[in-house]
Every structure is written in structure tokens, then in C-alpha cells.
Design an enzyme around this catalytic site. Sequence first.
Site, PDB file in Angstrom:
ATOM      1  N   HIS A  45       9.109  10.429   9.650  1.00  0.00           N
ATOM      2  CA  HIS A  45       9.066   9.868   8.301  1.00  0.00           C
ATOM      3  C   HIS A  45       8.806  10.974   7.276  1.00  0.00           C
ATOM      4  CE1 HIS A  45       8.235   6.233  10.713  1.00  0.00           C
ATOM      5  NE2 HIS A  45       8.838   5.606   9.740  1.00  0.00           N
ATOM      6  N   ASP A  93      17.998   5.304  12.775  1.00  0.00           N
ATOM      7  CA  ASP A  93      16.675   5.045  12.215  1.00  0.00           C
ATOM      8  C   ASP A  93      16.822   5.093  10.689  1.00  0.00           C
ATOM      9  OD1 ASP A  93      13.955   4.545  12.097  1.00  0.00           O
ATOM     10  OD2 ASP A  93      13.394   6.196  13.408  1.00  0.00           O
TER      11      ASP A  93
END
Length: 497
Positions: free
Chosen positions: A188, A260
Site C-alpha cells: 500500500h 490488487d
Amino acid sequence: MTVLAHRVDTLTRDALAVLQPGFEGTTAPAWLLRQVGEGLTAVGLFGRNIASPEQLAALTAQLRAEREDVLVAIDEEGGDVTRLEVRGGSSFPGNLALGAVDDTGLTRDVARELGRRLAECGVNLNWAPSADVNSNPDNPVIGVRSFGADTGLAARHTAAYVEGLQAAGVAACTKHFPGHGDTNVDSHHALPRIDVDLDTLVARELVPFKAAIAAGTKAVMSAHILVPALDPTRPATLSPQILTGLLRKELGYEGLIVTDGMEMNAIAGTYGIERGSVLAIAAGADAICVGGGLADEATVLRLRDALVAAVREGALPAERLADAAARVRELASWTRQARAAAAPGAPQEGSAPGIGLAAARRAVAVTGTAAPVTVPLYVATLAPVANIAVGDETPWGVAAELAALVPGTASGVFPEGATAADVLAAAGERTVVLVVRDAHRHPWMAAALEALVEARPEAVVVEMGVPRAEPRGALYIATHGASRVCGRAAAELIAGA
């Protein structure tokens, strides 16, 4: 002119079909319904979209009124990562707890019950399970989301989870290919790198994914990680060698490949989401997940237009985009058939509403002994900063559950930097229940834990993350996860319930 107009229309619809965007609110905004009508085939749900099962069912019905076979995806792993119960904590333990029990029948039944609840609300694609082998104990983003550090265990439970979820008519999306377990960076925030040789990857990382493919997983999610042994220049999500060469050709996978979240910094911060999305589809991905942080029509239109432009400019073969869109529609068709088979009156698997708590109780490991509590306690929770996958809006710990069993019990949350002295000052003379999460990864937490147990040997310690640190306290309880039912299981032990 008519042929050209038709081609543009088909191209635009294909570009929309491969997107899995998120949105704001608990009802579908007008722009989302409009895009679904124009060809958008999937949407992604997060905690911000869910207030109750009834509201969620109404939301998915709203989407299906626009397109009957729309894919409604969710990031519902159970355990620490929950969207369905984002404000109260999950009714299911996560993967590490299931791995600790090591009963594949239980894992299959838990996944089936979770899938049944999702299907009842109209959700038909779950971005789960995590098949990552948590081989790096310092991993900041996988941890309890993995079934464990043992490859064989992770493989058999991944397969069981896929079977259970899909038995309920919900497509599984096994992640994060080719394996996110041996990283010490959260994708992230930045681009993780796995520097192991090909033999290690084949013997460790790839084994659970092979098991998932053999079990019939309908989707696989790529990881934003650099694996030089497979591709020294591009992360897996953007790598033809990894998605097409390895996953498609070598492993023989024919289902949907989902990325993702493309807004994650590992991709957005290096390539940008438009270029990253084009590269991902060209590499072999079929669906672009972009729902977590970017949730508006402008993002959908930017990505649609980037894909269309890439085809027109020759950077992305039209056949590759058409193939990706066809795979999305094929999965949508499967979910519609599964939904019809589970309609009222059709034979259905029986529900198991209490299975989550039963599984959490079985997952608890205890060291030491302590008499059942008869007087109020003080529960001190040492709280690290939550990673983005888990989020900070979901409550965790044992304080609420223990207070319900032992009236008068008080509690406090102590953030990073807190010391044993802070806890002792708040606790007074009461026996302390110290709740930690991955104590082995946080030096401040480990120091506070050691000092507190030295000052109060009778303290109870509850580890709700990966139990790597040495057991401490008169009673040490490892729950293997921080979901609500894991907290309940620990509280029952402390209270002698």
C-alpha cells in the site's frame, strides 16, 4: 462509418467491463448505475458502503436492476479484514486461526458459512482467500491473514477455503500471486521485493496457488511485488512473464486474473493508475481493481479512456482487451447461474451461524494457569497503527467482551510509545489484562510488556497477532487473530466462562 461506430462502442464496453471500481455511499450513485448500463460489469464494496445486511441486500438489488449479472465484489477475508462487519468486528476468525486448528473440514465449513452470508446480501465475488505463506515474521501486511508459515498447511487450507466459498455460490479470488508472504514492506505504501531463487518460489510461494487452481478458484489476484527471479524489472501485476508466462501457461490457470488495488502506492506512485492499468491488461490481467481509495466517476472514465486510447495507438492489442472482457463476463455468467441455483426453494446447504465462534475457541492456545476471575479487571490494549488492509475503523481486543462477562471491568487503549508505567497508573491495584498485537514486531510494545509483567507477575497477556514473542504473564493466551469472536474466546477463558 457504421462499422467504426460499432467498433468504438464495443471497445468502450470492453474497457468498462474490465474495471472493478469502488464508490462512496450506501446506495448506488447515479453515475455508477449509468456506467453499469453502459458496460461496467463489476463494482467493489468496502466498509463505507455497508451499514447492515438489509441495506447491503437493497444496494446489490439496485445494481442488479441495472444489470442482472453484475459482479459485486468485496474484500471480506473474515478475521481482521472485514467489510461486512466493519464496525463491530467479524463473526469469523481469520486464516491464521484456521491454520492453527488445522482442520480443513472446519475451514471449508467456515468459508461456506461466510459465503452463504455474502450470497444472501447479493455479493458474488470475494477477494479472498489469502494464499500467502507468511514466511517472514516481520511482514507488516500479511501476518494473521495467512494460514501460516508452513507451505503444506497454507496449501490445503487455501483449497478448502476456495471449495467452501464457492459451494455457497460466491466466486473465490485467491491472492496475492505469486505470494506476498516473504515481504517486509506494505505494498500500500511502497513496492516490496522478494529476493529468493526460483527453486524457493516453486517450493514455497507457488504451492498454495497450485492448490487453489486445482480446487477450481474462479479468480486469482496479482500482487504488487517485484520478484527478480521471475521478472527483474516489473512488479507481478504488470509482468507478462508472471501473469501470462507463469500463471496462465506454466500453471495452466484459465480463470479471471484480478489486480490488487491500482491506487496502491506500489503501482500508482511509480507508473500512475492509467499507465499501470494498460500495462496490467497487456501483461495478462483481466480485471482492474481500483476501488479502495479512488471511488468516483472521473476515475472510471480516466481508466476507460486510457484503455481505449492504448488500443487505438497500438500499445494494447484489441484482442487482449476483448479476451479480458470475455473472462469477466464468463465469471459474471457463472455467478448468475450459481445465484439461480440458490434461489428460494432450491436445495441449499444448511447454515451454521455459530461456527465462527466455535472455530475461534478451537484456535486459542494457552500457556500458564490462572484462577477464574471474580473481581473487576483492567484491560490495557497496546495498539499499533493498523495497516491499510485491516483499517482502523474495526474494533478489536478483549475489553468489551470481558466487560460483558466480568461487570465493572475497566479498560484503556495505549498507542505507540506508551510504557508500562502508563498502564500501571491507569490500572491501579486491579489485575491487568494486557492485550497486544504482533508484539515481536514492535519494540515499544515488547518493552512495555516485559516491564509490566515484571512489575505484575499475575498479569494476563493476550496476543492477538502472530504469536512469535515468548509467552509472558501468569496466563498467556494466543488467539491467532483479532476478530470479535477471537476476543470473545479469550475473554471466556479469562473469566472462566
